[in-house]
Design a protein around this motif. Structure first.
Motif, PDB file in Angstrom:
ATOM      1  N   TYR A  12      42.213 -91.564 -82.515  1.00 37.39           N
ATOM      2  CA  TYR A  12      42.102 -91.304 -81.075  1.00 37.39           C
ATOM      3  C   TYR A  12      41.691 -89.867 -80.778  1.00 37.39           C
ATOM      4  CZ  TYR A  12      44.073 -95.895 -80.488  1.00 37.39           C
ATOM      5  OH  TYR A  12      44.262 -97.248 -80.522  1.00 37.39           O
ATOM      6  N   ARG A  13      41.069 -89.202 -81.747  1.00 34.34           N
ATOM      7  CA  ARG A  13      40.605 -87.838 -81.485  1.00 34.34           C
ATOM      8  C   ARG A  13      39.548 -87.889 -80.384  1.00 34.34           C
ATOM      9  NH1 ARG A  13      38.989 -84.964 -86.553  1.00 34.34           N
ATOM     10  NH2 ARG A  13      41.128 -84.221 -86.445  1.00 34.34           N
ATOM     11  N   PRO A  14      39.703 -87.057 -79.359  1.00 30.85           N
ATOM     12  CA  PRO A  14      38.752 -87.096 -78.245  1.00 30.85           C
ATOM     13  C   PRO A  14      37.323 -86.836 -78.728  1.00 30.85           C
ATOM     14  CG  PRO A  14      40.661 -85.781 -77.672  1.00 30.85           C
ATOM     15  CD  PRO A  14      40.784 -86.096 -79.130  1.00 30.85           C
ATOM     16  N   THR A  54      40.287 -76.902 -81.749  1.00 29.99           N
ATOM     17  CA  THR A  54      39.246 -77.276 -82.706  1.00 29.99           C
ATOM     18  C   THR A  54      38.508 -78.519 -82.235  1.00 29.99           C
ATOM     19  OG1 THR A  54      40.833 -76.524 -84.338  1.00 29.99           O
ATOM     20  CG2 THR A  54      38.824 -77.487 -85.172  1.00 29.99           C
ATOM     21  N   THR A  55      39.258 -79.460 -81.666  1.00 28.59           N
ATOM     22  CA  THR A  55      38.631 -80.663 -81.137  1.00 28.59           C
ATOM     23  C   THR A  55      37.600 -80.303 -80.071  1.00 28.59           C
ATOM     24  OG1 THR A  55      40.634 -81.914 -81.559  1.00 28.59           O
ATOM     25  CG2 THR A  55      39.106 -82.839 -79.968  1.00 28.59           C
ATOM     26  N   THR A  56      37.972 -79.376 -79.186  1.00 31.90           N
ATOM     27  CA  THR A  56      37.051 -78.946 -78.139  1.00 31.90           C
ATOM     28  C   THR A  56      35.823 -78.272 -78.748  1.00 31.90           C
ATOM     29  OG1 THR A  56      38.919 -78.617 -76.662  1.00 31.90           O
ATOM     30  CG2 THR A  56      36.863 -77.568 -76.034  1.00 31.90           C
ATOM     31  N   ILE A  84      28.287 -84.537 -86.703  1.00 31.14           N
ATOM     32  CA  ILE A  84      29.291 -83.524 -86.320  1.00 31.14           C
ATOM     33  C   ILE A  84      30.672 -84.168 -86.286  1.00 31.14           C
ATOM     34  CG2 ILE A  84      30.101 -82.021 -84.459  1.00 31.14           C
ATOM     35  CD1 ILE A  84      27.127 -81.521 -83.775  1.00 31.14           C
ATOM     36  N   ALA A  85      30.745 -85.409 -85.751  1.00 21.17           N
ATOM     37  CA  ALA A  85      32.034 -86.101 -85.704  1.00 21.17           C
ATOM     38  C   ALA A  85      32.564 -86.335 -87.110  1.00 21.17           C
ATOM     39  CB  ALA A  85      31.888 -87.422 -84.960  1.00 21.17           C
TER      40      ALA A  85
END
Ligand SMILES: [Zn+2]
Length: 564
Positions: A12-14, A54-56, A84-85
Motif C-alpha cells: 500500500y505504498r502511495p 522517501t515515499t514522497t 522508479i517504483a
C-alpha cells in the motif's frame, strides 16, 4: 525473503501525491510547482521517521521523469514510472547516507553529474538520512549544489536537519513533514483492512494507530502483526489487538490512575496485580500511567486539542472534572518521576508500587490554606514548634508565587562595608595594607564619591606610602571612573585627609592572571559562601523539610526577608 512486517507497507505504498496521508501542505506546494513548471533543483524533506519523506521523494521523481510529465499526476505506466517504483531506473539513484556515509556515492555522483541522463528527463539523486554524510561527502555534495547542471535534481531527506551545514540548508527548498494525525492513520488503516477483507473493530484500529505514534509506516507494520496473529474469520476486537501488539489494556491503566486520584491505595496496587497477570512490562506500564495522567491534565484545558478517539476523550473529561487541577498536575508530575525510577530500579514492580503510594499519600488535594495547615501539622510531627506567624505568612506568599522556593528568616548579616576608622581603631592608625586600603576607601565614600569608591574596590592596593597611593587594575575598564582630573583630585583629597599630607593616586595595569584579589572580588566570594551556608540551613530547617514533603519540589534559593 522480505520480512513479513513490510508486506502491507509495500503493498500500500502511495504511488501518487493524492495517496499520501497527512502531508497535505507538502503535496500542495509540490503540485503547484510541477504545474507551473518552476521546480527547484534541490529539495530537502525533513520530519520524523515513517511519515512519508522517501515515499514522497520517489513520487516526485516519477512526476519529474514520467514520459507524460513533468506532471503532478505521473501515468504509472511508462518506463520511468514503472522502473522508479521498482527502484531500478538508471537515472534515479537512491543513496542511503546512513549505510556507508555516502562519500564514494557522492564522489561518483559528481562524476556522473557531468553526463546527461541515459534516458529520462532528469538525473535524480535521492539521498536518505542526508545528515549522516561525512564531512568530505558534504563538501562533494555542496560543490554540485553550488553549480547545479540543469539536468540534475537532488531530493534530500533527513530526520535531523539541525545536523546539516548551513551551506546545504541555504541551497535547498525545504519541506517539513509532520507526524500523521491519529484520525488519518485510523482512516487509512480501515481502508486497508477492508481491502484485505479483514474485519477490525474501531477500538482495535485506534489501538494500532496510537501505538504507531504518528508514523504511517509503523501503523502498517503493526497491522501486519495483528493480521498475522489473527485466526481467519470473525472480527478483531480491542482485547485481541491489545494482546497481539503487547499493548496494555487501557482499562487497567485508567483504573490505576483513578484509584490514585481517589486516594485508594488498595485499588491502585490491585491494578498492578492485574497488569502483572496480563503479562505487562512495568517500565511500559509506568510510561502509560504517566501518559494517562498527562491526558487528564490536558483534558482540563479546553484550549488544548488532543489527538484521541472520541470515546477516550469523553472518559478523560469525565474523570478530570471530578478532581482539582492542582492534584491532577501533581499526580502527573509524580508519575512522570516514577517513569525514571522504574527504569533504573532493580525491581521495577516495587519501584512502581512505591511511586503509586507516594502519589496516593502526597499528592495534594484542596486549597492553599489547607496545604499550609498540612505543612504545619507535618512540621509539628517532626518535633518542631509551630512556625512563627511572620514566617508562616511569608511561607504562604512564597507558596502562592512559586512552590519551588521557600524562605526562612535569618538574622540580618552586616553588609560588609567597613565601619568608620574612628570606631575601629580608636588608639592609632591601622597597620596592614588591606586595613589601610579599606580606611582609604571609606574616606572616599565619606566624601560621597561613590562611583570612584566602587572603582577603587575593584583595584588591588600596591603601595600606600607618604605622597603616593598606587592601585593595580586587571581590567582597564574598571578604572574608568578614576580617569578624569576632577575624579582623581576628589579621591586624592580624601586620601590626604586620612594620611595627613598631599597624595598622588597612581594607577597601574596588572596582568589579568595576577593572583591578587580586589575588595570587590573578596566581597563577591564572601557573598557566595554566605548564600551556600544559608541554602544549607534552609534545606535542613524542619519547617522547610515538612513543606517539601507535602508540596514536593526542592529548595532552589533562600533569600533574606526584604532582599528582593
Ligand atoms: Zn509515467
Amino acid at each position: 525473503m522480505p520480512t513479513p512486517y513490510l508486506v502491507l507497507a509495500r503493498k500500500y505504498r502511495p504511488q501518487r501525491f493524492s495517496d499520501l496521508t497527512g502531508q497535505e501542505h507538502v503535496v500542495r506546494t509540490l503540485t503547484n510547482a510541477l504545474q507551473s513548471g518552476r521546480v527547484a533543483h534541490a529539495f530537502l524533506f525533513t520530519g520524523p521517521r515513517g511519515c512519508g519523506k522517501t515515499t514522497t521523494a520517489r513520487i516526485l521523481a516519477r512526476a519529474l521523469n514520467c514520459e507524460k510529465g513533468p506532471t503532478p499526476e505521473p501515468c504509472g505506466q511508462c518506463g520511468p514510472c514503472v522502473e522508479i517504483a521498482q527502484g531500478n531506473d538508471v537515472d534515479v539513484q537512491e543513496i542511503d547516507a546512513a549505510s556507508n556515509n555516502g562519500v564514494d556515492d557522492v564522489r561518483s555522483l559528481r562524476e556522473a553529474a557531468k553526463y546527461l541522463p541515459a534516458r529520462d528527463r532528469y538525473k535524480i539523486y535521492i539521498v536518505d538520512e542526508v545528515h549522516m554524510l561525512s564531512g568530505p561527502a558534504f563538501n562533494a555534495l555542496l560543490k554540485t549544489l553550488e553549480e547545479p547542471p540543469g539536468h540534475i535534481k537532488f531530493l534530500l531527506a533527513t530526520t535531523d536537519p539541525q545536523k546539516l551545514p548551513a551551506t546545504i540548508l541555504s541551497r535547498v527548498q525545504r519541506h517539513n513533514f509532520q507526524l500523521v494525525p491519529l484520525g488519518k492513520i485510523v482512516t487509512r488503516l480501515r481502508e486497508i483492512a477492508q481491502a484485505e477483507g479483514v474485519a477490525v473493530s474501531d477500538g482495535a484500529l485506534a489501538l494500532v494507530g496510537q501505538q504507531a505514534q504518528g508514523s504511517m509506516r509503523d501503523a502498517l507494520s503493526l497491522l501486519d502483526q495483528l493480521f498475522a496473529a489473527h485466526a481467519p474469520g470473525g472480527e478483531i476486537g480491542e482485547e485481541e489487538a491489545a494482546q497481539a501488539l503487547g499493548a496494555l489494556d487501557r482499562g487497567i491503566v485508567a483504573g490505576i490512575v483513578s484509584a490514585v486520584l481517589r486516594r485508594d491505595a488498595g485499588a491502585a496496587l490491585q491494578g498492578i496485580v492485574r497488569a502483572y497477570e496480563s503479562g505487562a512490562d512495568f517500565k511500559r506500564l509506568a510510561d502509560e500511567l504517566a501518559a494517562h495522567a498527562r491526558n487528564l491534565v490536558l483534558a482540563t484545558l479546553p484550549e488544548v486539542r488532543q489527538e484521541l478517539p472520541d470515546h477516550e476523550l469523553r472518559g478523560l473529561a469525565e474523570t478530570a472534572r471530578g478532581h482539582d487541577p492542582a492534584q491532577l498536575a501533581r499526580v502527573f508530575e509524580l508519575l512522570q518521576d516514577a517513569e525514571e525510577d522504574v527504569a533504573k530500579a532493580a525491581t521495577p514492580r516495587h519501584a512502581l508500587e512505591v511511586a503509586l503510594l507516594r502519589a496516593v499519600h502526597l499528592a495534594p488535594s484542596g486549597s492553599l490554606p489547607e496545604l499550609v495547615e498540612k505543612v504545619d501539622r507535618a512540621f509539628a510531627k517532626l518535633g518542631g514548634e509551630r512556625v512563627a506567624p511572620p514566617a508562616g505568612a511569608r511561607l504562604q506568599r512564597e507558596v502562592a508565587s512559586s512552590a519551588r522556593t521557600a524562605a526562612i528568616a535569618e538574622p540580618p548579616v552586616p553588609n560588609g562595608a567597613p565601619p568608620p576608622v574612628a570606631e575601629r581603631e580608636p588608639n592609632g592608625a591601622p597597620q596592614s595594607l588591606e586595613d589601610r586600603w579599606r580606611t582609604l576607601i571609606s574616606a572616599v565614600k565619606a566624601a560621597r564619591k561613590m562611583s570612584q569608591a566602587a572603582a577603587l574596590e575593584k583595584g588591588v592596593p600596591l603601595r600606600i606610602v607618604p605622597g603616593t597611593v598606587a592601585v593595580g587594575f586587571k581590567s582597564p575598564n574598571d578604572a574608568l571612573a578614576l580617569e578624569d582630573v576632577d575624579s582623581r583630585r576628589g579621591v586624592e583629597a580624601a586620601f590626604a585627609g586620612v594620611m595627613g599630607s598631599a597624595v598622588k593616586l597612581v594607577i597601574e595595569k596588572l596582568p589579568a592572571e595576577a593572583a591578587a584579589t580586589s575588595l570587590a572580588e573578596e566581597k563577591e566570594r564572601a557573598k557566595g559562601e554566605r548564600k551556600g551556608r544559608r541554602l544549607q540551613q534552609g534545606r535542613e530547617h524542619p519547617a522547610v523539610r515538612a513543606a517539601v514533603e507535602v508540596l514536593g519540589g526542592e529548595i532552589e534559593d533562600v533569600r533574606d526577608l526584604g532582599e528582593e
